[in-house]
Design a protein around this motif. Structure first.
Motif, PDB file in Angstrom:
ATOM      1  N   LYS A 243      37.333  17.272  18.813  1.00 52.44           N
ATOM      2  CA  LYS A 243      37.728  16.084  18.055  1.00 52.44           C
ATOM      3  C   LYS A 243      36.529  15.261  17.607  1.00 52.44           C
ATOM      4  CE  LYS A 243      40.587  14.868  21.362  1.00 52.44           C
ATOM      5  NZ  LYS A 243      41.596  14.177  22.207  1.00 52.44           N
ATOM      6  N   SER A 244      35.552  15.087  18.491  1.00 53.12           N
ATOM      7  CA  SER A 244      34.459  14.151  18.211  1.00 53.12           C
ATOM      8  C   SER A 244      33.359  14.744  17.348  1.00 53.12           C
ATOM      9  CB  SER A 244      33.850  13.652  19.523  1.00 53.12           C
ATOM     10  OG  SER A 244      33.215  14.707  20.213  1.00 53.12           O
ATOM     11  N   VAL A 245      33.202  16.059  17.377  1.00 51.30           N
ATOM     12  CA  VAL A 245      32.117  16.691  16.621  1.00 51.30           C
ATOM     13  C   VAL A 245      32.649  17.645  15.555  1.00 51.30           C
ATOM     14  CG1 VAL A 245      30.033  18.119  16.751  1.00 51.30           C
ATOM     15  CG2 VAL A 245      30.541  16.502  18.583  1.00 51.30           C
ATOM     16  N   PHE A 246      33.372  18.660  15.981  1.00 54.51           N
ATOM     17  CA  PHE A 246      33.756  19.715  15.049  1.00 54.51           C
ATOM     18  C   PHE A 246      34.710  19.211  13.957  1.00 54.51           C
ATOM     19  CE2 PHE A 246      33.163  22.720  18.886  1.00 54.51           C
ATOM     20  CZ  PHE A 246      31.782  22.689  18.707  1.00 54.51           C
ATOM     21  N   THR A 247      35.722  18.459  14.356  1.00 54.50           N
ATOM     22  CA  THR A 247      36.660  17.943  13.357  1.00 54.50           C
ATOM     23  C   THR A 247      35.988  16.919  12.455  1.00 54.50           C
ATOM     24  OG1 THR A 247      38.546  18.306  14.831  1.00 54.50           O
ATOM     25  CG2 THR A 247      38.871  16.768  13.009  1.00 54.50           C
TER      26      THR A 247
END
Length: 535
Positions: A243-247
């Protein structure tokens, strides 16, 4: 796996029947209020991540010129064929320009490796996990100067020195936690797998006690960091990073776990002709998910590289932390948050991370001051060295060299021996090809690799002795050549000739820098043989 792609754990709990009462209703309201507050806090946190991603967003990447792309693609195709690699993925970033591509297959079914194929990145997981930890620190969910026991009360080692180990010590491999081998033949995917790893070193002593600082690279540092993230966020660390990086960065083919569409690993089955086959075991174990769990496509990695190279250097996260050497082991080399760092001949800082694990090899190079980034990934463990070529790509982007692919002499000589069975034909081939240095790599390292393959892989000890003897004439000032010949004689139980060549090696320059270690190894082997031969 949940519908959203998140890791999901279900526990079977007995249903308890509770008599309703006023106190019970008050408790329900209180619990609901607490959950509502926690939910609201989580929403704010994710909103912050989204907004910070927009605020720190670099300029949109653009493509390289068609001539640059053609040169790179031709080079990569030549490398794949010359080194007999099943699949090769590569990406380059220079300022706002980004390009990624792939060649070859991802499995033994012949499916094509694409720029969106998730590939096991092995130890390149570390800088990505460090990046995620610093995201938490930026939102003050964590302080990297805090002690690990403040987040993981069950973190324990022998003695008392472990109590002073901080999050930063884990991130920089300065904790003193020993380097334990990773096993993935019996993997664990349990909910508490990261915690299991943290608890597994309870009886081990740190290699030193703080405040002493040394660098000892241990994957357990990052496995414990994964446990920290899980406990701080109250969810699997894989979901938080998703959630915090990839998305946030639209890295849609990246995960910290294995998916069904991943590239499969291969292994070399014959070190003469370098034929290969797909490996049966896949290198993933959730207990070591923090240090080796990253699976990412080369396209996603190029997006990430472009993002971190083009951040505003005034931000706390990147300006002060992520792309900076944290501890120096020499005046020109040290370690960062997941990175190995060194200064080149011009004093320019270079950040690297390499991995050779479980049938995959990769090398990532960043030169922040030049905004240059390169990465090369293969789905095979062989004598192909991604570091050699990722560094070459960085120099090419910096207009310091041309891209020229040379055939490694050890593969050419191996195929000749496989074809003829004659060492005389190998020596003739060597001399004939030596007239074409623009096409073949005749470096001492490449030649000695063939001898090493004869000795260690093909178990052809007489041929190895013959070839290393030949090399002492071709590379007469090389101490390593004589040490390799000494080792070959040792395999033949000829201790006297082994010692003669060790003595010769000690009179020559130590160009490789590993003579002392090699001599120590040989002397230890001699002692073992002599002990066994005692009446």
């Amino acid at each position: 796996m949940g519908r959203s792609g998140e890791i999901e754990f279900r526990s079977r709990q007995p249903i308890m029947r509770i008599k309703k009462s006023d106190n019970f209703l008050l408790q329900i309201k209180k619990t609901f209020r607490q959950k509502l507050i926690a939910c609201f806090a989580s929403i704010l946190f994710l909103l912050y991540l989204s907004l910070s991603g927009c605020q720190n967003k670099s300029r949109e990447p653009i493509n390289f010129s068609s001539s640059r792309i053609h040169t790179l693609d031709s080079f990569a195709n030549a490398i794949k064929e010359l080194y007999n690699i099943p699949g090769l993925a590569f990406a380059i970033v220079h300022k706002d320009s980004v390009y990624s591509n792939t060649i070859g297959i991802k499995n033994n079914n012949g499916e094509r490796l694409t720029i969106n194929t998730p590939i096991s990145m092995g130890h390149l997981s570390e800088p990505m996990l460090a990046f995620s930890v610093l995201k938490l620190a930026e939102f003050r969910k964590i302080d990297i100067k805090d002690k690990v026991i403040e987040y993981l009360p069950y973190f324990k080692m022998g003695g008392n020195g472990y109590e002073d180990i901080t999050i930063k010590h884990l991130m920089t491999h300065t904790s003193g936690i020993d380097n334990y081998s990773l096993f993935y033949d019996t993997p664990s995917f349990e909910q508490n797998a990261p915690e299991t790893t943290t608890r597994s070193i309870a009886s081990q002593l740190p290699k030193w006690n703080l405040p002493e600082i040394q660098i000892l690279r241990s994957p357990y540092n990052y496995d414990i960091l994964a446990d920290v993230i899980s406990k701080v966020m109250g969810e699997p660390f894989e979901n938080y990073i998703k959630k915090s990086v990839f998305t946030t960065l639209k890295m849609d083919s990246s995960y910290f776990y294995k998916t069904k569409k991943v590239a499969r690993p291969f292994s070399t089955t014959d070190f003469l002709d370098y034929s290969y086959k797909q490996k049966d075991i896949y290198p993933y174990n959730r207990e070591n998910g923090g240090s080796i769990g990253l699976h990412a496509s080369v396209k996603d990695l190029s997006t990430w590289i472009h993002h971190i190279l083009n951040q505003d250097n005034n931000t706390r996260l990147f300006g002060e932390n992520f792309l900076k050497a944290q501890f120096l082991s020499t005046p020109t080399s040290g370690i960062g948050f997941g990175w190995d760092v060194y200064k080149d001949a011009k004093g320019i800082e270079v950040f690297t991370k390499s991995s050779e694990f479980g049938g995959f090899s990769s090398q990532l190079v960043l030169i922040p001051s030049k905004k240059i980034g390169t990465i090369i990934i293969t789905n095979i463990n062989s004598n192909f060295d991604p570091a050699k070529f990722s560094g070459l790509l960085a120099s090419w982007l910096n207009n310091q060299t041309d891209l020229k692919a040379k055939a490694p002499i050890y593969i050419t000589l191996g195929k000749k021996l496989k074809e003829t069975g004659s060492m005389d034909s190998v020596f003739t081939c060597f001399q004939n090809l030596k007239t074409k240095p623009e096409f073949y790599d005749f470096s001492e390292k490449a030649a000695l690799q063939f001898g090493s393959n004869l000795l260690h892989q093909a178990k052809l000890v007489p041929q190895a002795i013959e070839f290393f003897t030949f090399c002492t004439k071709e590379y007469p000032t090389s101490s390593k050549t004589y040490l390799n010949l000494a080792e070959a004689y040792l395999f033949n139980k000829d201790i006297e000739k082994c010692r003669v060549n060790i003595a010769k090696a000690n009179t020559l320059p130590d160009k490789s820098g590993d003579r002392l270690a090699f001599v120590k190894y040989l002397n230890e082997r001699i002692e073992v043989i002599e002990e066994k031969n005692k009446p």
